[in-house]
Design an enzyme around this catalytic site. Structure first.
Site, PDB file in Angstrom:
ATOM      1  CB  SER A 214      -0.954   0.038   1.073  1.00 22.48           C
ATOM      2  OG  SER A 214      -1.797   1.265   1.090  1.00 22.48           O
ATOM      3  CG  ASN A 215      -0.281   4.789  -1.234  1.00 21.45           C
ATOM      4  OD1 ASN A 215      -1.090   5.393  -0.870  1.00 21.45           O
ATOM      5  ND2 ASN A 215      -0.720   4.114  -2.286  1.00 21.45           N
ATOM      6  NE  ARG A 216       5.973   6.965   3.619  1.00 19.08           N
ATOM      7  CZ  ARG A 216       6.366   6.230   4.719  1.00 19.08           C
ATOM      8  NH1 ARG A 216       5.980   6.007   5.676  1.00 19.08           N
ATOM      9  NH2 ARG A 216       7.684   5.757   4.291  1.00 19.08           N
ATOM     10  CB  ALA A 281      -2.256   7.537  -3.414  1.00 19.99           C
TER      11      ALA A 281
END
Ligand code: CTP
Length: 414
Positions: A214-216, A281
């Protein structure tokens, strides 16, 4: 009064009600009740003098929110910035001659006047004072100054005043005040004919039942856009990746986990939207294989995870567009403008919002963002650091400037 008349524009709106030290302060209680009955949230801010006429407790009970009276309140240290930030309209009723003077001069000597300097939404003031004060050249001049800055000043009414005098100085009647708030909100409903599809948050690509890629992203930017579009009258569909943010009432929300699920949900709604704003995102890659059971270490010291590209949702939707306006985001760590311009062109967008995700005070998880808006027509607006809610409004305004050139139409469904 007919409260139903106001449901359209007041419902779901956030109003700051400033109360200053006039005998008419008790009438603000009734204004508050009507605004609440019509579905608005109201944050009450009182001057010290106002608290001599009506207790904050009365407003607190009826608004269901803490009443702010002090710039230095330890419980609400940034109230003078946070409360106006989220407001759709600021109403000061009653407004004394002293308040009008401080507002006109831009003084910031209490929490209410300080808020006036940070607020970006429309301001309405309803003065109340003695007749001789209302016609005093100083008051006349301050009212003129405020009007010249776009503040809506409701002329007080003629009638018996606290002094016994019959003159112009009575606070406008409550229906008139509420109607003014309604009409200001109506004029802000510049997105009433739009159906906005917004994506927000990260996606999660499963490795096995306990791990994912995943991402932030927190989802704050996309949620702020959804809320701003709703407040400006749009019908909003939010497609959200995993996020801990709470949902706004009145926004249709579709929860997804993976890029593929996000692509499906957006494709389903794309044909009926007039504007797509892709703030999510999306993970660019996912594991080629997602394991059904937890992957065990089994004494390994390293491991290779094979990844494959996820669909580029924006590029895919861009190929299917009819008359939709398409807005993308570019999360960059360097060469913001050139990378964002490449994405704008490659994905066939009308606008792209470029942001430097490494900047201190902005980017993932933060409440603020520093962005540059670039358009397909070559315009560039550097917006600097601001709250995500404010940036959301700037983006919507930029989209509308585009729509004026190429009017947005609701797309008919076959
Ligand atoms: N986007 C998308 N589908 C993807 C990846 C990104 O629709 N699989 C969208 C994002 O929501 C954003 C825009 O494309 O609106 C740009 O995303 P960004 O992550 O900045 O760039 P990428 O296109 O993924 O390119 P890169 O990672 O190389 O910067």
């Amino acid at each position: 009064m007919d409260e139903a008349r106001f449901v359209t524009h007041l419902s779901g709106k956030r109003i700051v009600l400033g109360v200053t030290g006039s005998i008419a302060a008790y009438k603000a209680v009734s204004v508050l009740r009507t605004l609440r009955c019509a579905g608005a949230s109201v944050s009450v801010v009182m001057t010290k003098a106002a608290t001599k006429f009506v207790t904050p407790l009365t407003f607190e009970v009826l608004s269901g929110e803490r009443v702010v009276t002090d710039l230095f309140d330890a419980h609400e240290p940034m109230a003078h910035l946070m409360i106006p930030e989220r407001a759709d309209v600021m109403l000061v009723a009653p407004a004394t001659a002293n308040f009008l003077a401080r507002a006109a001069l831009g003084l910031a000597d209490d929490v209410l006047t300080t808020m006036l300097l940070s607020v970006r939404c429309p301001i309405i003031v309803a003065p109340a004072m003695d007749g001789d004060m209302w016609t005093h050249p100083s008051v006349v001049q301050h009212v003129q100054t405020l009007r010249s800055r776009g503040v809506v000043v409701l002329d007080p009414e003629v009638g018996p005043l606290a002094s016994g005098q019959i003159a112009q100085g009575r606070l406008s009647e409550e229906p008139k005040i509420v109607a003014a708030v309604d009409s200001v909100l109506a004029s802000r409903c510049d997105w009433q004919n739009e159906v906005v599809l917004v994506s927000a948050g990260p996606t999660q690509e499963s490795i096995d039942p306990v791990r994912f890629l995943s991402n932030r992203s927190s989802g704050k930017m996309g949620y702020a856009i959804a809320a701003a579009a709703k407040a400006r009258g749009a019908e909003v569909i939010l497609v959200s990746g995993p996020s801990s943010l709470s949902l706004e009432p009145g926004i249709t929300t579709v929860r997804v986990n993976t890029a593929a699920e996000m692509a499906d949900a957006l494709c389903r709604h794309f044909s009926t939207c007039t504007v797509l704003i892709m703030a999510a995102a999306v993970s660019d890659f996912r594991p080629k294989q997602s394991f059904v059971q937890k992957v065990k270490k089994q004494g390994k010291t390293d491991m290779v995870l094979e990844l494959e590209a996820t669909p580029d949702i924006l590029a895919m939707l861009s190929a299917r567009r009819t008359s939709q306006i398409m807005v993308g985001f570019a999360a960059e760590t360097e060469h913001m403008v050139s990378h964002a311009t490449d994405k704008l062109n490659a994905k066939g967008l009308d606008l792209i919002v470029a942001n430097d995700v490494t900047q201190t005070g902005g980017g993932f998880g933060s409440d603020d963002n520093a962005a540059i808006i670039l358009s397909a027509r070559g315009e560039q607006r550097d917006l600097g650091l601001m709250s995500k809610r404010r940036l959301a409004d700037e983006i919507l305004t930029a989209v509308h400037e585009l729509c004026r050139v190429r009017p947005c139409q609701k797309v008919s469904v076959e």
